[in-house]
Write an enzyme that holds these catalytic residues in place. Structure first.
Site, PDB file in Angstrom:
ATOM      1  N   GLU A   1      -2.808  68.286 -24.616  1.00 58.19           N
ATOM      2  CA  GLU A   1      -2.648  69.727 -24.809  1.00 58.19           C
ATOM      3  C   GLU A   1      -3.304  70.377 -23.593  1.00 58.19           C
ATOM      4  OE1 GLU A   1      -4.926  71.646 -27.909  1.00 58.19           O
ATOM      5  OE2 GLU A   1      -3.678  73.453 -27.811  1.00 58.19           O
TER       6      GLU A   1
ATOM      7  N   ARG B   1     -10.490  55.335 -29.495  1.00 60.53           N
ATOM      8  CA  ARG B   1     -10.748  56.107 -28.287  1.00 60.53           C
ATOM      9  C   ARG B   1     -11.990  55.586 -27.577  1.00 60.53           C
ATOM     10  NH1 ARG B   1     -11.220  61.491 -27.856  1.00 60.53           N
ATOM     11  NH2 ARG B   1     -10.014  62.021 -29.686  1.00 60.53           N
TER      12      ARG B   1
ATOM     13  N   LYS C   1     -13.301  67.314 -25.496  1.00 61.69           N
ATOM     14  CA  LYS C   1     -12.900  68.474 -24.700  1.00 61.69           C
ATOM     15  C   LYS C   1     -13.679  69.715 -25.124  1.00 61.69           C
ATOM     16  CE  LYS C   1      -8.211  68.082 -23.691  1.00 61.69           C
ATOM     17  NZ  LYS C   1      -6.854  68.550 -23.957  1.00 61.69           N
TER      18      LYS C   1
END
Length: 555
Positions: free
Chosen positions: A35, A261, A271
RNA sequence: UGGGGCGUCGCCAAGUGGUUAAGGCAACGGGUUUUGAUCCCGUCAUUCGGAGGUUCGACUCCUCCCGCCCCAGCCA
């Protein structure tokens, strides 16, 4: 160098192998779908290497796709930065980058299709009510009072939402699935919400935007993605992903797989948190060399190859562990050791005056750019009777043994890297007692030759010719956080910021040629570490320390 | 707590009923070296979260237990 040729296939490769063998797919298509709401970080690098790497390995393709379904947080600047970072890492995609926003019309048509099939409805519950109706982990939810409204009415209301006639928050489009599902994601999830915000790509065309769940699988289906790889936290969304694929006339049937992850100790890879560091100015920006962002690492002097090697060393599995930054640092050094040109920089200079000038026959010294690689060539370094050495390479304490202190001491010898052997004779101090210069003498004819009989240098130290040296600033970095897990403690992660994470040292002396260094050139300042020129805009010569050399010296 | 996922050396991790339980990082010894770097050699799990069970044989199969992560945004 490490190779992965003999690495056993990880679970996703095993799935692909099985799919290929069973003819379920013939061409592998993956995608990297960020994104555009921030910069890419080292965690994304793992995903990038995985997705692009798989496409490469199987002769397929990997799309770069911007999942721009929420204009509230997104920005074209992030699209540009992400594009640049993926390219810098060395990956290419076919054609142009893809965007979720390119599919908005198709997604809307599919939303109407679902309404028509009685699988979706416009709900007028507000956020708070919806939460209450959703139930909890242990209690089933309750059907919305709008759940059974006529499809024609929902269609009419959906259109009003779309053209901006309904206030934000007043209505949503929801899938009609199962309010008592044990999987909360299936309790009539929101497909569209009203946001009267202009979108960086579609402008004011839309007043409603699709949710992640309604968009992602369909984006994959449109692009023919065969293996949609995401991180573990999306596992609970998979049944919903499959539900849309099953209930919509999509052109293909992608499958989602989840892997763990990357977590690194002494680092945050979220983020949201990185954005906070930037917004609250704890760092100079997304590309601050202390940031674990791709752009920060690049500015710090970490090579793309090092990042790729590190990512390739990581396991693709379903465990969620935390990798020791030492493992990353290993791959940074591993690459730089081979590829960085050697040079000399004195960080804390002290002048050494060589007194027996008639014994200095060379005004220039030829040194290899790499000790183990002739192909990297040689350079000529100016040399004169005045040189700088590092303060730490001299001590007045003559009691230290040769083994304990392999540097300059009054009355003893040391080799100038690439040059003469010298002996320290005398120290000159100012009124305050600080050393202003060291008087020394060269041992004649020792450049490029073994030490003469009877002379045993304590060690080798680096130096820079004083007359031609360029002044520069060196940025020394330490971990951004002072604890291994900034998120684990009682306090907020910002409380664990390391106040010493950046130390700017001015008045450093480098070989004159280094004035021509360009960001992206990698150097090893011998005996100090790896450095690269900073991209700062002013004319000042600034070098960022990427990472120090390994140092097994036990003081 | 309902659902989903995971637990093998300090860290990451291979292992898919018969192996001496790979490998990398870290650590620790030693050698080479005009970088206290690199490089080279060596050491580093009688044991796989725990307890039972099945089997000639289990890290691998079964049962129970313990621990960790994710899901209750109109974020992704």
């Amino acid at each position: 160098m490490t190779t992965n040729l003999d690495k056993p296939p990880h679970f996703i490769q095993q799935i692909i192998n099985a799919d290929l063998a069973a003819n379920r797919v013939d061409k592998i298509i993956t995608r990297f779908p960020p994104e555009p709401n921030g910069f890419l970080h080292i965690g994304h690098a793992k995903s990038i290497c995985l997705n692009f790497g798989l496409a490469e390995q199987y002769g397929g393709i990997c799309n770069l796709r911007f999942d721009d379904t929420n204009p509230e947080k997104e920005d074209q600047a992030f699209v540009d930065a992400i594009t640049a970072d993926v390219k810098w890492l060395g990956f290419e995609w076919e054609g142009d980058a893809c965007y979720a926003s390119s599919y908005f019309t198709q997604l809307y048509e599919w939303a109407m299709y679902l309404v028509t099939k009685n699988k979706a409805y416009v709900c007028e519950l507000n956020a708070e009510q919806m939460r209450a109706y959703r139930g909890t982990l242990t209690e089933v939810g309750t059907d919305s009072p709008f759940r059974d409204r006529a499809a024609s009415e929902s269609l009419m209301l959906l259109d009003k939402m779309k053209i901006g006639e309904i206030d934000e928050g007043a209505m949503t489009l929801r899938a009609k699935i199962d309010m008592s599902s044990a999987n909360i994601n299936l309790r009539d999830p929101v497909l569209y919400r009203i946001k009267k915000i202009s979108h960086q790509r579609t402008g004011d065309t839309w007043n409603i935007y699709p949710s992640y769940d309604f968009a992602h699988g369909q984006e994959d289906a449109i692009e023919g993605v065969t293996h949609s790889i995401c991180t573990l936290e999306f596992a609970a969304n998979r049944p919903l992903y499959d539900w849309f694929v099953a209930h919509l006339p999509v052109p293909s049937e992608p499958k989602q797989y989840e892997f763990g992850r990357l977590n690194l100790n002494y680092t945050v890879t979220s983020k949201r948190k990185l954005k906070l560091l930037v917004d609250e100015k704890h760092v100079a920006g997304w590309d601050d060399p202390r940031m674990p962002t791709i752009s920060g690492l690049r500015r710090r002097g970490v090579s793309a190859q090092a990042i790729r090697n590190f990512c390739d060393s990581l396991a693709v599995a379903k465990t969620d562990g935390t990798v020791d930054v030492a493992q990353f640092e290993h791959f940074i050094r591993d690459d730089l050791n081979v590829n960085a040109k050697r040079a000399m920089c004195v960080i804390k200079p002290v002048l050494v005056r060589l007194t027996n000038t008639s014994d200095i026959t060379l005004s220039t010294i030829t040194a290899p750019n790499h000790p183990n690689n002739e192909l990297m060539g040689h350079r000529n370094i100016p040399f004169s009777e005045q040189i700088f050495i590092d303060r730490a390479d001299f001590t007045e304490d003559t009691s230290l043994s040769r083994k304990k202190f392999k540097r300059l001491v009054i009355g003893d010898y040391v080799r100038l890297r690439g040059g003469y052997i010298i002996r320290a004779d005398e120290v000159i101090k100012d009124n305050a007692g600080a050393i202003t210069e060291i008087l020394a003498s060269v041992v004649p004819n020792t450049v490029g030759k073994d030490a003469p009989e009877g002379i045993r240098p304590r060690g080798v130290i680096h130096w820079v010719d004083a007359k031609t040296a360029k002044n520069c600033r060196v940025n020394l970095y330490d971990r951004l956080f002072s604890v291994a897990d900034p998120d684990a403690g009682e306090g907020h992660f910002l409380e664990y910021l390391n106040p010493q994470s950046l130390i700017k040292v001015t008045g450093c002396k480098v070989e004159s040629d280094l004035a021509l260094a360009v960001p992206g050139d990698y150097y090893q300042f011998e005996r100090e570490g790896y450095f690269t020129r900073d991209i700062c805009s002013d004319d000042e010569l600034v070098f960022n320390c990427t990472i120090g050399l390994r140092d097994s010296w036990k003081a």
